[in-house]
Enzyme design. Structure first.
Site, short mmCIF file in Angstrom:
data_model
loop_
_atom_site.label_atom_id
_atom_site.label_comp_id
_atom_site.label_asym_id
_atom_site.label_seq_id
_atom_site.Cartn_x
_atom_site.Cartn_y
_atom_site.Cartn_z
N SER A 46 0.83 -1.21 0.00
CA SER A 46 0.00 0.00 0.00
C SER A 46 0.86 1.25 0.00
CB SER A 46 -0.92 0.01 1.23
OG SER A 46 -0.20 -0.30 2.41
N ASP A 84 5.69 -6.93 2.60
CA ASP A 84 5.02 -7.35 1.37
C ASP A 84 6.04 -7.50 0.25
OD1 ASP A 84 2.30 -7.83 1.57
OD2 ASP A 84 1.74 -5.72 1.42
N GLU A 184 -8.89 -9.86 4.53
CA GLU A 184 -9.32 -8.49 4.23
C GLU A 184 -10.70 -8.46 3.57
OE1 GLU A 184 -7.80 -4.50 1.77
OE2 GLU A 184 -6.49 -6.25 1.96
#
Length: 283
Positions: A46, A84, A184
């Protein structure tokens, strides 16, 4: 405080102690998370959007992720660091996936890496990375890197077929060796079903009560511009405060009131005389 470990995270789950995870993308954010006492810090892809200005997470590169991860590592002492991996850096083969994961361990001292998805190919990647001695956090439900295939950034598990798939994939990633699972944008009722039997911690984001929670730092601080997801709660208004502070600074500069005498250094008369003498040599 001792460094958070995988056994400690398992212990917290067993004892019903909620696990706190937050994203971070640079040294100051890592220091803030560390001082706040969070359990886990995620260098999420993100960061592609909230820090680097990309339009989606798929644009970020390994070098960009490593730059952020190394900065966060330098600011993290006790929190468990999860990184990530960039889209396209684990998809080709198990060998590529292991090589990518190794870079994050060697160059950023990551405690674990996170992989999205629960397909057969992803399960193979998880097994290979775990076999190489690198812990893996799995990520199911809404998986932003492949959101196009899911019909966009929308909640998952709301139909019988997708709910069943999420449950099956949760047990599959656990069996493949993932020690933790991020879920999520999935209804809390589906997550509750998974938690009944799954033995690894579940970290929720838009998934209702779970063994822990994660939020994007910029979302919880109120920095994110534009629309935010339904599951986001802002715990601060840093974004507006930052704009206000910069606006005040700009106004004082333009008005000539900053810098004031208290922000300046004084010179001795001899220094001023020497400067004027030097100036005369340039006339």
């Amino acid at each position: 405080m001792p460094k958070v470990s995988i056994p400690r995270l398992a212990e917290k789950r067993a004892n019903g102690e909620p696990i706190v995870m937050v994203t971070a993308y640079d040294y100051p954010a890592a220091r803030a998370a560390e001082r706040a006492g969070v359990d886990m810090v995620l260098v999420g892809d993100s960061g592609a959007q909230v820090v680097l200005g990309h339009s989606s997470t798929v644009s970020v590169t390994t070098d960009e992720m490593l730059m952020m991860s190394k900065a966060v590592r330098r600011g993290t002492e006790t929190a468990f660091l999860v990184c990530d991996v960039a889209f396209g850096t684990t998809e080709e083969s198990d060998e590529q996936a292991v090589a990518t994961a190794v870079r994050f361990v060697k160059e950023a001292q990551a405690d674990a890496i996170k992989l999205e998805g629960g397909s057969e190919a992803r399960l193979s990647r998880i097994r290979a990375i775990v076999a190489a001695g690198i812990p893996v956090v799995a990520h199911l439900g809404l998986t932003p890197q492949t959101a196009t295939a899911l019909g966009g950034l929308r909640a998952q598990g709301r139909t019988a077929a997708t709910a069943s798939r999420i449950v099956d994939e949760a047990f599959a990633v656990q069996e493949a060796g993932a020690f933790c699972l991020v879920i999520e944008a999935v209804p809390s009722e589906i997550v509750a079903v998974v938690r009944e039997r799954l033995s690894i911690p579940i970290i929720g984001i838009g998934a209702g009560p779970a063994d822990g929670q994660v939020l994007v730092l910029h979302d919880l601080l109120g920095v994110t511009e534009g629309g935010i997801a339904k599951f986001v709660k802002s715990f601060g208004s840093i974004g507006e405060a930052t704009v206000a502070a910069i606006s005040d600074y700009a106004a004082e500069v333009r008005a000539g009131s900053f810098p004031g005498p208290e922000h300046q250094y004084a010179a001795t008369p001899e220094a001023v005389d020497a400067a004027r003498a030097a100036l005369e040599r340039h006339e």
